[in-house]
Design a protein around this motif. Structure first.
Motif, PDB file in Angstrom:
ATOM      1  N   LYS A  67      35.974 -17.598  85.381  1.00 32.03           N
ATOM      2  CA  LYS A  67      37.093 -16.973  84.692  1.00 32.03           C
ATOM      3  C   LYS A  67      37.383 -17.748  83.414  1.00 32.03           C
ATOM      4  N   LEU A  68      37.612 -17.001  82.351  1.00 31.79           N
ATOM      5  CA  LEU A  68      38.001 -17.598  81.079  1.00 31.79           C
ATOM      6  C   LEU A  68      39.448 -17.241  80.791  1.00 31.79           C
ATOM      7  N   SER A  69      40.032 -17.987  79.873  1.00 28.20           N
ATOM      8  CA  SER A  69      41.397 -17.658  79.472  1.00 28.20           C
ATOM      9  C   SER A  69      41.391 -16.370  78.651  1.00 28.20           C
ATOM     10  N   ARG A  70      42.553 -15.793  78.497  1.00 26.08           N
ATOM     11  CA  ARG A  70      42.651 -14.552  77.719  1.00 26.08           C
ATOM     12  C   ARG A  70      42.231 -14.783  76.268  1.00 26.08           C
ATOM     13  N   PHE A  71      42.581 -15.932  75.729  1.00 28.86           N
ATOM     14  CA  PHE A  71      42.204 -16.231  74.351  1.00 28.86           C
ATOM     15  C   PHE A  71      40.689 -16.306  74.203  1.00 28.86           C
ATOM     16  N   GLU A  72      40.019 -16.948  75.145  1.00 32.19           N
ATOM     17  CA  GLU A  72      38.559 -17.050  75.064  1.00 32.19           C
ATOM     18  C   GLU A  72      37.903 -15.688  75.240  1.00 32.19           C
ATOM     19  N   ASN A  73      38.406 -14.881  76.173  1.00 34.79           N
ATOM     20  CA  ASN A  73      37.878 -13.523  76.317  1.00 34.79           C
ATOM     21  C   ASN A  73      38.076 -12.727  75.035  1.00 34.79           C
ATOM     22  N   PHE A  74      39.259 -12.847  74.435  1.00 31.44           N
ATOM     23  CA  PHE A  74      39.527 -12.136  73.184  1.00 31.44           C
ATOM     24  C   PHE A  74      38.594 -12.606  72.076  1.00 31.44           C
ATOM     25  N   SER A  75      38.388 -13.919  71.971  1.00 23.29           N
ATOM     26  CA  SER A  75      37.527 -14.420  70.893  1.00 23.29           C
ATOM     27  C   SER A  75      36.072 -13.996  71.092  1.00 23.29           C
ATOM     28  N   LEU A  76      35.604 -13.942  72.345  1.00 25.64           N
ATOM     29  CA  LEU A  76      34.235 -13.490  72.596  1.00 25.64           C
ATOM     30  C   LEU A  76      34.079 -12.005  72.264  1.00 25.64           C
ATOM     31  N   LEU A  77      35.055 -11.197  72.666  1.00 26.07           N
ATOM     32  CA  LEU A  77      35.002  -9.768  72.337  1.00 26.07           C
ATOM     33  C   LEU A  77      35.135  -9.541  70.831  1.00 26.07           C
ATOM     34  N   TYR A  78      35.985 -10.315  70.189  1.00 27.40           N
ATOM     35  CA  TYR A  78      36.161 -10.228  68.742  1.00 27.40           C
ATOM     36  C   TYR A  78      34.841 -10.516  68.037  1.00 27.40           C
ATOM     37  N   ASN A  79      34.179 -11.594  68.428  1.00 25.65           N
ATOM     38  CA  ASN A  79      32.887 -11.931  67.821  1.00 25.65           C
ATOM     39  C   ASN A  79      31.852 -10.851  68.075  1.00 25.65           C
ATOM     40  N   LEU A  80      31.859 -10.277  69.268  1.00 25.51           N
ATOM     41  CA  LEU A  80      30.889  -9.242  69.607  1.00 25.51           C
ATOM     42  C   LEU A  80      31.105  -7.985  68.774  1.00 25.51           C
ATOM     43  N   VAL A  81      32.325  -7.489  68.745  1.00 21.92           N
ATOM     44  CA  VAL A  81      32.613  -6.239  68.030  1.00 21.92           C
ATOM     45  C   VAL A  81      32.460  -6.427  66.526  1.00 21.92           C
ATOM     46  N   LEU A  82      33.097  -7.467  65.989  1.00 26.22           N
ATOM     47  CA  LEU A  82      33.019  -7.676  64.542  1.00 26.22           C
ATOM     48  C   LEU A  82      31.596  -8.049  64.103  1.00 26.22           C
ATOM     49  N   GLY A  83      30.877  -8.788  64.954  1.00 28.34           N
ATOM     50  CA  GLY A  83      29.496  -9.130  64.619  1.00 28.34           C
ATOM     51  C   GLY A  83      28.621  -7.892  64.517  1.00 28.34           C
ATOM     52  N   CYS A  84      28.793  -6.943  65.449  1.00 26.58           N
ATOM     53  CA  CYS A  84      28.029  -5.687  65.387  1.00 26.58           C
ATOM     54  C   CYS A  84      28.378  -4.890  64.137  1.00 26.58           C
ATOM     55  N   ILE A  85      29.671  -4.813  63.829  1.00 28.41           N
ATOM     56  CA  ILE A  85      30.099  -4.043  62.656  1.00 28.41           C
ATOM     57  C   ILE A  85      29.557  -4.662  61.376  1.00 28.41           C
TER      58      ILE A  85
END
Length: 145
Positions: A67-85
């Motif tokens: 389990k990761l913290s909410r901030f870490e989950n958000f940062s990983l998803l942020y990097n994934l979505v913005l990286g693809c875009i």
């Protein structure tokens, strides 16, 4: 003191081999997880996961999941979505600039954005590794029942 030096030596060996400096509890957690899922998930995924800072509470319990913290989950998803875009925009602008013949600055900007998108996608790898590991832990728990 001898046990402390031995554990520090293990941490340093791990850092030299895998390029990741970990704490002693995280290193022990990696070995525990590897013993549970060694046949279904590569150790590389555990090393990638260790770059984030998951909670290690109750790791001895068979129902443990990463389990990761909410901030870490958000940062990983942020990097994934913005990286693809950013990557798709960079590729699109590069193709457009090469086919039409726009200024070199636009071409260089698209190449830079492609590299930036790839770096952001690389930073989001723990998101997938954690999912693979948790799926393997689910399978391990189902087999041990």
């Amino acid at each position: 003191m001898k046990a402390h030096l031995k554990s520090e030596l293990n941490v340093e060996h791990f850092r030299l081999i895998h390029g990741v400096k970990l704490s002693v509890p995280m290193l022990n957690a990696l070995f525990i997880l590897n013993s549970r899922i060694e046949k279904s998930v590569s150790f590389k995924h555990l090393v990638i996961m260790s770059k984030s800072s998951p909670s290690l509470q109750d790791i001895d319990n068979e129902s443990y999941r990463i389990k990761l913290s909410r901030f870490e989950n958000f940062s990983l998803l942020y990097n994934l979505v913005l990286g693809c875009i950013i990557l798709l925009m960079g590729i699109t602008v590069l193709i457009f600039s090469l086919s039409i013949g726009v200024p070199i600055s636009t071409t260089m900007l698209s190449v830079i954005s492609i590299f930036l998108g790839l770096i952001m996608l690389k930073e989001s790898r723990p998101f997938f590794s954690i999912r693979f590991i948790n799926d393997a832990l689910n399978d391990y728990q189902n087999l041990t029942k």
